[in-house]
Write a protein that holds these residues in place. Structure first.
Motif, mmCIF file in Angstrom:
data_model
loop_
_atom_site.group_PDB
_atom_site.id
_atom_site.type_symbol
_atom_site.label_atom_id
_atom_site.label_comp_id
_atom_site.label_asym_id
_atom_site.label_seq_id
_atom_site.Cartn_x
_atom_site.Cartn_y
_atom_site.Cartn_z
ATOM 1 N N ILE A 284 0.850 -1.187 0.000
ATOM 2 C CA ILE A 284 0.000 0.000 0.000
ATOM 3 C C ILE A 284 0.886 1.238 0.000
ATOM 4 O O ILE A 284 1.741 1.401 0.864
ATOM 5 C CB ILE A 284 -0.926 0.025 1.235
ATOM 6 N N LEU A 285 0.681 2.134 -0.969
ATOM 7 C CA LEU A 285 1.413 3.393 -1.046
ATOM 8 C C LEU A 285 0.410 4.526 -1.233
ATOM 9 O O LEU A 285 -0.348 4.549 -2.201
ATOM 10 C CB LEU A 285 2.418 3.376 -2.196
ATOM 11 N N ILE A 286 0.426 5.471 -0.278
ATOM 12 C CA ILE A 286 -0.453 6.640 -0.322
ATOM 13 C C ILE A 286 0.436 7.871 -0.301
ATOM 14 O O ILE A 286 1.177 8.100 0.656
ATOM 15 C CB ILE A 286 -1.426 6.659 0.869
ATOM 16 N N LEU A 287 0.375 8.663 -1.368
ATOM 17 C CA LEU A 287 1.194 9.867 -1.484
ATOM 18 C C LEU A 287 0.323 11.087 -1.216
ATOM 19 O O LEU A 287 -0.658 11.331 -1.915
ATOM 20 C CB LEU A 287 1.827 9.959 -2.876
ATOM 21 N N ASP A 288 0.730 11.879 -0.195
ATOM 22 C CA ASP A 288 -0.092 13.004 0.228
ATOM 23 C C ASP A 288 0.096 14.260 -0.607
ATOM 24 O O ASP A 288 -0.792 15.105 -0.639
ATOM 25 C CB ASP A 288 0.207 13.353 1.695
ATOM 26 N N ASN A 289 1.246 14.430 -1.249
ATOM 27 C CA ASN A 289 1.441 15.704 -1.944
ATOM 28 C C ASN A 289 1.478 15.573 -3.465
ATOM 29 O O ASN A 289 0.656 16.138 -4.157
ATOM 30 C CB ASN A 289 2.698 16.415 -1.428
ATOM 31 N N ASP A 290 2.409 14.818 -4.037
ATOM 32 C CA ASP A 290 2.468 14.698 -5.490
ATOM 33 C C ASP A 290 2.992 13.326 -5.882
ATOM 34 O O ASP A 290 3.286 12.481 -5.041
ATOM 35 C CB ASP A 290 3.326 15.809 -6.110
ATOM 36 N N CYS A 291 3.103 13.127 -7.197
ATOM 37 C CA CYS A 291 3.456 11.810 -7.715
ATOM 38 C C CYS A 291 4.943 11.649 -7.993
ATOM 39 O O CYS A 291 5.361 10.599 -8.478
ATOM 40 C CB CYS A 291 2.676 11.543 -9.009
ATOM 41 N N ASN A 292 5.761 12.657 -7.729
ATOM 42 C CA ASN A 292 7.176 12.599 -8.102
ATOM 43 C C ASN A 292 7.925 11.440 -7.446
ATOM 44 O O ASN A 292 8.927 10.960 -7.974
ATOM 45 C CB ASN A 292 7.869 13.923 -7.754
ATOM 46 N N LEU A 293 7.451 10.989 -6.299
ATOM 47 C CA LEU A 293 8.139 9.924 -5.581
ATOM 48 C C LEU A 293 8.183 8.627 -6.383
ATOM 49 O O LEU A 293 9.157 7.865 -6.299
ATOM 50 C CB LEU A 293 7.464 9.691 -4.234
ATOM 51 N N ILE A 294 7.149 8.359 -7.187
ATOM 52 C CA ILE A 294 7.076 7.060 -7.854
ATOM 53 C C ILE A 294 8.146 6.903 -8.936
ATOM 54 O O ILE A 294 8.454 5.774 -9.339
ATOM 55 C CB ILE A 294 5.688 6.808 -8.466
ATOM 56 N N GLN A 295 8.727 8.003 -9.389
ATOM 57 C CA GLN A 295 9.790 7.873 -10.408
ATOM 58 C C GLN A 295 11.061 7.277 -9.823
ATOM 59 O O GLN A 295 11.947 6.858 -10.574
ATOM 60 C CB GLN A 295 10.078 9.236 -11.023
ATOM 61 N N HIS A 296 11.153 7.207 -8.485
ATOM 62 C CA HIS A 296 12.335 6.657 -7.832
ATOM 63 C C HIS A 296 12.085 5.272 -7.236
ATOM 64 O O HIS A 296 12.964 4.744 -6.564
ATOM 65 C CB HIS A 296 12.805 7.595 -6.720
#
Length: 471
Positions: A284-296
């Protein structure tokens, strides 16, 4: 001259004595009637089994936070003071006293100055919990009210029984609490809140070692505005759930057994564009601000993805390609781009996980529903679809929605479509009667949707506050 006055005084005394005898008889009669009333009266709440009453008390316990010395405002104290029967039940329910929430800053300064006054109150409260695991929630932002040494002694005294610990210390340092020198054999969940002073430089020359002796420690909620997670010496490998703000990607490398993460990346300037971490256990991954994290990240076990702000749809497709996750649930803002329909772009990305996807939630979709038919047949296991629309053309959108829901390839069991304003459902449309049939009928939009509901589908269409399908 005085004889008449004495005579009058004697008459008044006799009258007063007579009235007193009558008053005594009335009071005696009233007492007898009151006793008879209490014997005959039945209070339904007192007829409940003790176990049910105790469970009700447990629900009431969390309604009002405890604030020393105004402890009478807490739910536990309130029910214990209603009557002797309830007090007996409360005192005989240890779990009722296993949760303790105290805002030390709300304690009157005079009470704090009394030697061990607060500590004695806490001891008395917790003694009623017997051997139940404890859940402690302490807020102490001002050192003037309650010093770190006093708080440390309280935590150490009960460290072997603490199961859940929540601490809000403002901008105060955690080091004086000496978590590294205490054992927490039952500790499972920790909530730490830190408010750094923007006018001061936060400098920790060495990592803080905390909860090193907590073998059951699994969940961490860390709301620290400017503190790097790597400055904490935690048993990272034990964590299975994390929530909070992070400044870099070290969390994903250190906590290899994480299953659920809800986080915001602030800031991300220090993360190299070439950094890539593969995490094999996260579901489970919930990102609170933006999607930039998934590129890493590469998450081959991911089952649920929730992105609050999807401002770069080009990051989603490569993430799904390198992860190849068994994604069952997706929630995000609508994909945006210079050309094309958002549904078409979504389907192009989601085709990579089409065989496993069951639930989709799209928020703030800027276009109408003309492209919704592209979903049919692509996702064979799709069961739930929720779309929040804005600037929607109701006339064409609702007609396309009916075609989609009536399609034999539509596998939805539940759908929810939210408009920014009330939809008009009285327009008449020519559409199929039930999915899988070839019969068509003219009916209102609401009539068609109602027939779909009768066929077993759960349908919500309207605004956030009202489903206009159901009157």
């Amino acid at each position: 001259m005085s004889h008449p006055l004495r005579k009058r005084l004697a008459e008044l005394d006799r009258e007063i004595a007579s009235k007193r005898r009558k008053l005594f008889k009335l009071e005696k009669t009233r007492s007898a009637v009151e006793t008879e009333l209490h014997a005959a009266a039945t209070y339904p709440i007192l007829t409940l089994p003790v176990e049910i009453t105790a469970e009700i008390f447990l629900w009431l316990r969390d309604l009002q936070p405890l604030c020393v010395p105004r402890c009478q405002m807490s739910g536990t104290i309130a029910v214990a003071g209603v009557c002797r029967a309830w007090r007996a039940i409360a005192l005989a329910t240890p779990r009722l006293w296993s949760n303790l929430r105290i805002n030390f800053d709300g304690i009157e300064h005079e009470a704090v100055l009394k030697p061990l006054w607060v500590e004695c109150f806490i001891d008395k409260w917790i003694s009623r919990s017997r051997n139940c695991p404890l859940s402690l929630d302490f807020q102490s932002r001002s050192v003037l009210h309650f010093t770190e040494s006093r708080l440390r002694h309280i935590l150490r005294r009960y460290s072997t029984r603490i199961q859940t610990l929540s601490l809000d210390l403002g901008s105060r340092d955690l080091r004086p609490l000496r978590f590294d020198s205490a054992a927490f054999p039952l500790l499972e969940k920790v909530y730490l809140q830190y408010h750094s002073n923007p006018d001061e430089d936060v400098d920790f020359p060495r990592p803080m070692t905390i909860f090193a002796n907590a073998p059951r420690f699994r969940e961490l909620n860390m709301q620290w505005s400017q503190l790097d997670t790597t400055l904490l010496a935690l048993p990272w490998s034990q964590l299975t759930k994390f929530q909070g703000r992070i400044k870099n990607l070290d969390l994903f490398a250190l906590a290899s057994n994480l299953v659920e993460v809800k986080c915001a990346l602030f800031p991300n300037e220090g993360v190299s564009s070439t950094t890539l971490i593969t995490h094999h256990n996260m579901k489970i991954l919930i990102l609170d601000n933006d999607c930039n994290l998934i590129q890493h990240l590469a998450l081959p076990s991911l089952q649920h993805l929730d992105i609050a702000k999807m401002d770069n749809h080009e990051l989603l497709e490569p993430f799904l390609k390198r992860s190849s996750p068994p994604l069952a649930s997706l929630s995000m803002q609508a994909l945006k781009g210079p050309t094309g329909n958002c549904f078409n772009r979504l389907c192009e990305c989601m085709a990579l996980v089409a065989s496993t996807l069951e639930d989709v939630k799209l928020c703030n979709v800027p276009e109408d529903l003309k492209g919704i038919s592209t979903i049919s047949g692509i996702f064979p296991n799709l069961r739930s679809l929720q779309i929040s629309l804005r600037n929607t053309d109701h006339e064409s959108g609702l007609a396309k929605l009916l075609d989609f829901l009536y399609s034999p390839r539509c596998t939805l069991r539940a759908c929810k479509f939210l408009w920014a304003r009330s939809p008009f459902l009285d327009r008449r449309a020519f559409a199929g009667t039930l999915r899988g049939t070839h019969t068509h009928k003219v009916d209102t939009i609401s009539g068609h949707l109602a027939r779909l509901v009768q066929g077993g589908m759960s349908v919500y269409i309207g605004t956030e506050d009202k489903n206009y399908l159901v009157g």
